[in-house]
Design an enzyme around this catalytic site. Structure first.
Site, PDB file in Angstrom:
ATOM      1  N   HIS A  74       0.833  -1.198   0.000  1.00 18.12           N
ATOM      2  CA  HIS A  74       0.000   0.000   0.000  1.00 18.12           C
ATOM      3  C   HIS A  74       0.874   1.258   0.000  1.00 18.12           C
ATOM      4  O   HIS A  74       2.079   1.190   0.248  1.00 18.12           O
ATOM      5  CB  HIS A  74      -0.922   0.029   1.225  1.00 18.12           C
ATOM      6  CG  HIS A  74      -2.141  -0.821   1.074  1.00 18.12           C
ATOM      7  ND1 HIS A  74      -2.146  -2.159   1.391  1.00 18.12           N
ATOM      8  CD2 HIS A  74      -3.401  -0.529   0.648  1.00 18.12           C
ATOM      9  CE1 HIS A  74      -3.344  -2.650   1.168  1.00 18.12           C
ATOM     10  NE2 HIS A  74      -4.120  -1.697   0.715  1.00 18.12           N
ATOM     11  N   LYS A 114      -0.727   4.834   4.565  1.00 20.24           N
ATOM     12  CA  LYS A 114      -1.582   3.855   5.252  1.00 20.24           C
ATOM     13  C   LYS A 114      -1.066   3.628   6.666  1.00 20.24           C
ATOM     14  O   LYS A 114       0.133   3.435   6.869  1.00 20.24           O
ATOM     15  CB  LYS A 114      -1.641   2.535   4.484  1.00 20.24           C
ATOM     16  CG  LYS A 114      -2.659   1.552   5.059  1.00 20.24           C
ATOM     17  CD  LYS A 114      -2.954   0.422   4.094  1.00 20.24           C
ATOM     18  CE  LYS A 114      -3.940  -0.577   4.685  1.00 20.24           C
ATOM     19  NZ  LYS A 114      -5.243   0.060   5.022  1.00 20.24           N
TER      20      LYS A 114
END
Length: 226
Positions: free
Chosen positions: A160, A164
């Site tokens: 990600h 995040k």
């Protein structure tokens, strides 16, 4: 269908990346109406028109920090925020008898217990990922895990963007839960995360997780049966 006939939706955490995307999608919808926007107390968007906060023209929706009041005017709440906020919103949505759609990740066992309690009083829809493709992958993962015994090692790798805040991702945990269900075991009993140092050989039956964070990767997930 007139505006008054559309089900009303409130978005929480409207200043965030996901919140703003949800707002834009609702504005384009001919089936749903955006009727409320919630932010945390003290946020500089509170008390201002949501449209201007997002850099556009006024849309007639004022950002509020009074979630219960906003929820009471809606049929549904869409919530992609943080665990503590989501737990609180679940209780308030239940009071307002509004459907609570939860996409928040990073929830622990106690958070889920509280959400389950709230779900006795109102409808709650929760998923680690709302994508049709990911949910199909989850189903396939469960089936493959059920078909292959513990001689097959399972590893889940996810990547990600660098903003995040939780790891493993909710989607990775969803896939891990599916694999564990396929084998008829509890994920907590077989989860192996973030190996470091002299860890010894891999334990038979464990489900491994690895999280990569970098750049602007939206989200990539891989389930390995080795």
């Amino acid at each position: 269908m007139t505006m008054s006939e559309k089900p009303g939706v409130v978005v929480t955490g409207v200043s965030g990346r996901m919140g703003q995307m949800l707002v834009r999608e609702l504005q384009k919808s001919d089936r749903l109406a955006l009727v409320g926007a919630v932010e945390r107390a003290g946020h500089d968007w509170v008390g201002r028109d949501l449209g201007t906060c997002m850099g556009g023209t006024e849309i007639g929706v004022t950002v509020t920090d009074d979630a219960l009041e906003a929820f009471s005017k809606a049929q549904a709440v869409i919530d992609f925020t943080a665990p503590a906020a989501t737990v609180a919103f679940a209780e308030l949505a239940a009071q307002a008898r509004a459907v609570h759609v939860i996409g928040t990740t990073g929830l622990d066992a106690e958070d889920l217990r509280k959400i389950h309690v709230a779900g006795r009083h109102a409808v709650i829809v929760r998923a680690g990922n709302m994508s049709l493709g990911v949910n199909l992958l989850t189903k396939v993962t469960r089936q493959v895990a059920a078909a292959l015994d513990e001689d097959w090692d399972i590893e889940i790798v996810e990547a990600h963007h660098n903003q995040k805040v939780d790891a493993p991702s909710g989607t990775a945990l969803m896939l891990g839960e599916a694999a564990a269900e396929g084998r008829g075991v509890a994920l907590d009993a077989v989860s192996d995360r973030g190996r470091d140092g002299i860890t010894g050989k891999r334990k038979r039956g464990d489900i491994g997780f690895h999280a990569i964070r970098g750049g602007d990767v939206v989200g990539e997930h891989e389930v390995i049966f080795a």
